[in-house]
Design an enzyme around this catalytic site. Structure first.
Site, PDB file in Angstrom:
ATOM      1  N   ARG A   1       0.836  -1.206   0.000  1.00 57.51           N
ATOM      2  CA  ARG A   1       0.000   0.000   0.000  1.00 57.51           C
ATOM      3  C   ARG A   1       0.868   1.252   0.000  1.00 57.51           C
ATOM      4  NH1 ARG A   1      -2.852   4.039   2.717  1.00 57.51           N
ATOM      5  NH2 ARG A   1      -5.005   4.250   1.989  1.00 57.51           N
ATOM      6  N   CYS A   2       1.922   1.243   0.803  1.00 60.00           N
ATOM      7  CA  CYS A   2       2.817   2.402   0.862  1.00 60.00           C
ATOM      8  C   CYS A   2       3.432   2.720  -0.503  1.00 60.00           C
ATOM      9  CB  CYS A   2       3.950   2.144   1.846  1.00 60.00           C
ATOM     10  SG  CYS A   2       3.472   1.943   3.563  1.00 60.00           S
ATOM     11  N   MET A   3       3.704   1.677  -1.290  1.00 58.19           N
ATOM     12  CA  MET A   3       4.428   1.859  -2.544  1.00 58.19           C
ATOM     13  C   MET A   3       3.522   2.217  -3.718  1.00 58.19           C
ATOM     14  SD  MET A   3       7.380  -1.087  -2.462  1.00 58.19           S
ATOM     15  CE  MET A   3       6.227  -2.469  -2.520  1.00 58.19           C
TER      16      MET A   3
END
Length: 410
Positions: free
Chosen positions: A399-401
């Site tokens: 999700r962060c990426m």
């Protein structure tokens, strides 16, 4: 150039089928990480670039194989500055935020950037930073040069850029262009500014901004979760200030159909830096959660009443709060590490709770979290497992990426 008809903005949930996403492929900026700047640049270790790129390419390939159009931040930014001939404006603004004071070094760096003819290479260089041995000046050494003689970098890199979720976030058909928590990451939002102001496929669509990078209080995209067409969840965390949530909520209430924000107080903690490191939506009625936050978690409901923001503390269990907000009968919380405190701590640190939904009940996850992954599969969730041995060193998961900019509505 990206096709002019290919980039409308639309995200009304965390789980609607993902159709378009912005990524940044890790590049030379990671090779300007050294032990002396790890803490300042928010890293705990130094990733091996070649392996990180292979892992990231595999992540992008999974997205493409599942019908997701992958756009790259660096390419979009280059197209944006070319579109209206704003290269010089971009260079000046980037330099003003680089930490360099006007003087010989400043002008030498400006000359080097101006001499780069290809805008794509220019964007990559601004992400990479400058080593001192790249920039030679004739004037005598300054006091600051004397004090920092052993530090080899003139301008620090931006190694966290492959976490494209944080600098900006899509909410409905608009964007929150964020003011980042740390000095080292504040510069990252400059690329979003130029993309959403100048890129032809965005500029002509007049994408509204619900938060601005020049605000005085900080907020990051890892704390912003779009739960439905009228409910947001936002973490009050190490990286997002409560005042920012009120500002964002007010703007969203005024300009959209969103009517409720659930503010999750998760504490100011490096290991829980964003809400999505401890809580993500994986299906209509299912969420991952890190069990360590549950006892201390407080949730506040923010609504609008007569044009003013109204705040109430919730007293129900989290499942009940989510059931009421999403108007569903039963919510299931899938606990990272299966409530084993050792497995939970290990797998949360390795982003076991940080999942990317590409469709309802279909996720991309790191393969290195077997306990949590088994629980997800037992709950009927389809998993696409990717390697993250190097990518995870920056403390971020799938999700962060990823920065979704178009999901199908359901």
């Amino acid at each position: 150039m990206t096709d002019k008809t290919s980039m409308p903005i639309q995200v009304y949930s965390e789980i609607g089928r993902l159709k378009r996403v912005i990524l940044h492929r890790p590049s030379i900026e990671l090779e300007n990480l050294i032990p002396a700047n790890l803490e300042a640049l928010l890293f705990d270790d130094i990733p091996y670039l070649e392996a990180a790129q292979k892992e990231h390419d595999a992540f992008a390939q999974v997205l493409k194989e599942n019908g997701v159009e992958v756009l790259y931040l660096e390419k979009l930014a280059a197209e944006a500055i070319d579109n209206e001939n704003v290269r010089e404006e971009f260079i000046e603004e980037w330099l003003s935020e680089s930490g360099l004071e006007p003087g010989a070094h400043y002008h030498a760096v400006k000359e080097k950037l101006t001499a780069i003819e290809d805008s794509y290479e220019l964007i990559l260089k601004t992400m990479t930073g400058f080593r001192k041995d790249e920039v030679k000046v004739e004037e005598g050494t300054t006091l600051i040069d004397t004090l920092d003689r052993d530090y080899p970098l003139l301008i620090n890199p931006m190694p966290s850029l492959y976490f494209t979720r944080d600098p900006f976030a899509t909410i409905g058909q608009g964007i929150s262009l964020n003011h980042m928590y740390s000095e080292t990451r504040k510069r990252e939002t400059i690329y979003g500014k130029y993309i959403f102001q100048y890129h032809p496929v965005v500029k002509d669509n007049s994408v509204p901004l619900y938060y601005f990078r020049d605000e005085s209080t900080y907020i990051e995209g890892g704390d912003i979760l779009v739960l439905s067409e009228d409910v947001l969840a936002i973490g009050i965390s190490q990286r997002t200030d409560a005042r920012s949530i009120e500002k964002l909520a007010k703007n969203v209430f005024e300009d959209t159909d969103y009517s409720q924000v659930l503010a999750f107080l998760i504490g100011s903690n490096r290991k829980f830096m964003h809400l999505d490191t401890v809580f993500t939506m994986v299906d209509y009625d299912k969420f991952t959660i890190h069990p360590e936050i549950e006892d201390q978690l407080k949730v506040y409901t923010i609504t609008s009443q007569d044009g003013e923001v109204k705040i109430e503390e919730e007293t129900d269990p989290l499942e009940g709060i989510l059931e009421a907000a999403l108007n569903i009968e039963k919510v299931t919380l899938i606990r990272c590490g299966d409530d084993d405190p050792v497995a939970a701590a290990r797998e949360q640190w390795n982003d076991g709770a940080n999942t990317l939904a590409i469709a309802p009940g279909e996720l991309i996850v790191y393969d290195r979290n077997p306990v949590t992954n088994a629980l997800l599969e037992e709950a009927g969730i389809k998993l696409h497992k990717i390697q993250g041995s190097e990518l995870v060193r920056g403390r971020g998961g799938p999700r962060c990426m990823s920065m979704p900019i178009y999901r199908e509505r359901f």
